[in-house]
Design a protein around this motif. Sequence first.
Motif, PDB file in Angstrom:
ATOM      1  N   VAL A   1      46.310  40.696  44.018  1.00  0.00           N
ATOM      2  CA  VAL A   1      46.470  42.481  43.644  1.00  0.00           C
ATOM      3  C   VAL A   1      45.082  42.491  43.715  1.00  0.00           C
ATOM      4  O   VAL A   1      44.571  41.813  42.618  1.00  0.00           O
ATOM      5  CB  VAL A   1      47.365  42.669  42.828  1.00  0.00           C
ATOM      6  N   THR A   2      44.611  43.091  44.347  1.00  0.00           N
ATOM      7  CA  THR A   2      42.566  43.005  44.128  1.00  0.00           C
ATOM      8  C   THR A   2      42.426  44.742  43.311  1.00  0.00           C
ATOM      9  O   THR A   2      43.275  45.249  43.608  1.00  0.00           O
ATOM     10  CB  THR A   2      41.837  43.253  45.395  1.00  0.00           C
ATOM     11  N   GLU A   3      40.918  44.234  42.690  1.00  0.00           N
ATOM     12  CA  GLU A   3      40.801  45.756  42.194  1.00  0.00           C
ATOM     13  C   GLU A   3      40.527  47.020  43.133  1.00  0.00           C
ATOM     14  O   GLU A   3      40.520  48.095  42.526  1.00  0.00           O
ATOM     15  CB  GLU A   3      39.741  45.697  41.729  1.00  0.00           C
TER      16      GLU A   3
ATOM     17  N   SER B   1      48.128  40.476  50.838  1.00  0.00           N
ATOM     18  CA  SER B   1      47.686  41.121  49.643  1.00  0.00           C
ATOM     19  C   SER B   1      47.861  42.720  49.741  1.00  0.00           C
ATOM     20  O   SER B   1      47.737  43.941  50.248  1.00  0.00           O
ATOM     21  CB  SER B   1      45.839  40.574  49.730  1.00  0.00           C
TER      22      SER B   1
ATOM     23  N   ASP C   1      45.497  49.284  36.584  1.00  0.00           N
ATOM     24  CA  ASP C   1      46.488  48.252  36.595  1.00  0.00           C
ATOM     25  C   ASP C   1      48.293  49.212  36.399  1.00  0.00           C
ATOM     26  O   ASP C   1      48.461  49.737  35.994  1.00  0.00           O
ATOM     27  CB  ASP C   1      46.742  46.727  35.936  1.00  0.00           C
TER      28      ASP C   1
ATOM     29  N   PRO D   1      52.927  38.449  41.864  1.00  0.00           N
ATOM     30  CA  PRO D   1      51.658  38.746  41.912  1.00  0.00           C
ATOM     31  C   PRO D   1      50.512  38.121  41.090  1.00  0.00           C
ATOM     32  O   PRO D   1      50.859  36.953  40.444  1.00  0.00           O
ATOM     33  CB  PRO D   1      51.600  39.671  40.937  1.00  0.00           C
TER      34      PRO D   1
ATOM     35  N   TRP E   1      46.795  38.131  40.635  1.00  0.00           N
ATOM     36  CA  TRP E   1      45.874  38.762  39.790  1.00  0.00           C
ATOM     37  C   TRP E   1      44.269  38.591  40.387  1.00  0.00           C
ATOM     38  O   TRP E   1      43.976  37.430  40.123  1.00  0.00           O
ATOM     39  CB  TRP E   1      46.287  39.717  38.489  1.00  0.00           C
TER      40      TRP E   1
ATOM     41  N   TYR F   1      40.542  39.623  39.734  1.00  0.00           N
ATOM     42  CA  TYR F   1      40.091  40.777  39.255  1.00  0.00           C
ATOM     43  C   TYR F   1      38.292  40.329  39.564  1.00  0.00           C
ATOM     44  O   TYR F   1      38.105  39.793  39.926  1.00  0.00           O
ATOM     45  CB  TYR F   1      40.073  40.936  37.555  1.00  0.00           C
TER      46      TYR F   1
ATOM     47  N   ARG G   1      41.229  43.164  30.720  1.00  0.00           N
ATOM     48  CA  ARG G   1      42.785  43.362  31.483  1.00  0.00           C
ATOM     49  C   ARG G   1      42.612  41.781  32.158  1.00  0.00           C
ATOM     50  O   ARG G   1      44.246  41.543  32.246  1.00  0.00           O
ATOM     51  CB  ARG G   1      42.346  44.267  32.742  1.00  0.00           C
TER      52      ARG G   1
ATOM     53  N   THR H   1      46.419  39.891  31.292  1.00  0.00           N
ATOM     54  CA  THR H   1      47.279  39.456  32.395  1.00  0.00           C
ATOM     55  C   THR H   1      47.953  38.568  32.181  1.00  0.00           C
ATOM     56  O   THR H   1      49.227  37.769  32.300  1.00  0.00           O
ATOM     57  CB  THR H   1      47.292  39.305  33.420  1.00  0.00           C
TER      58      THR H   1
ATOM     59  N   ASP I   1      51.524  36.382  33.806  1.00  0.00           N
ATOM     60  CA  ASP I   1      51.671  36.900  35.260  1.00  0.00           C
ATOM     61  C   ASP I   1      50.368  35.225  36.092  1.00  0.00           C
ATOM     62  O   ASP I   1      49.342  35.230  34.764  1.00  0.00           O
ATOM     63  CB  ASP I   1      51.094  37.843  35.285  1.00  0.00           C
TER      64      ASP I   1
ATOM     65  N   VAL J   1      46.800  34.911  38.288  1.00  0.00           N
ATOM     66  CA  VAL J   1      45.104  35.072  38.091  1.00  0.00           C
ATOM     67  C   VAL J   1      44.044  34.417  38.535  1.00  0.00           C
ATOM     68  O   VAL J   1      44.519  33.691  38.115  1.00  0.00           O
ATOM     69  CB  VAL J   1      44.738  35.549  36.092  1.00  0.00           C
TER      70      VAL J   1
END
Length: 322
Positions: free
Chosen positions: A218-220, A231, A238, A249, A251, A253, A265, A269, A274, A276
Amino acid sequence: MNLVDSKFIGVISARLEKFKKVKNNLYNFRCPICGDSKKNKSKTRGYLYNVKADINFRCHNCGASMTFSNFLKQLDPVIHKQYVFERFKNNSTGRGTVVEEPTFKFETPKFKTKISLPLCSEVQRGREYLERRRLDPKKFYWAEDFTGFVNSIKPTFGSHVPKEPRIIIPLYHNKNLIGVQGRSVNPSPVKYITTIFHDDAPKIYGLDNIRRDAPVFVTEGPFDSTFLLNSIAMCGADGDVGKWGVSTPVWVYDNEPRSKEITSRISSTIDRGDKVVIWPSNIHEKDINDMVLAGHDVQSIVELNTYEGLEANLKFTTWKRI
């Protein structure tokens, strides 16, 4: 505006930074969803405004748009429940009557499935811009008049908004066009404008192109997501990706350890359990697109630097000191 809306605008006004009343039924403040401008703390691009008998929220920075009720729900679920109760308690005024929370019934929205615009691969300016960023111009569209294009699907912008060209990033869900994000190609204070054509639609790019039985990065931003396998990208703040079938997911960032917004954020997360990506110290570029341009194998980097739990916290603490 009804009395209940007016009352609850007063309730939340102290929590909205730089809140001010512009005129009757129009209020301005810093957007609590995207945080507004990081560089200019005087920027105020969040608005509450009157639409017939209702109040809507819109941010001209992140493009978030929703009813006042949904805005309250994001801001404070407890206050939102009080608002719903007061808004509908006049349904029954007898003494001792129990007032039930209202149930809403919506007609199934009618979505467009196609975009009547040229692909960026067919427009020199759009093609050159995307190819410079090593992006595929066949995945995006070109609108010479962005606001005119959006208004042709859902009346959104007033006549005072200037005509300008933008690259169109389509958002699909179940093969339906549920929104678009417009990327400016001219100098603009707002690089991205996101418009969702239905309030309940997901503000996510790439949902129709993923395997939900595998980890999903999950990208920005949409552009960054195109460089990673399996992706999606959040087009705004978010959100709850689990609501849309993403159970695992990862994440990803931006690589900005000095950004309070991003570190906050990432911390949230990790706290909710989650996975990251924590960028290694030898990566100096800010985002995935810049990393690709610098020659990095981004897919391998994110796979080798994905963490969760205690290990994520340790890596995160080190990363913030870079």
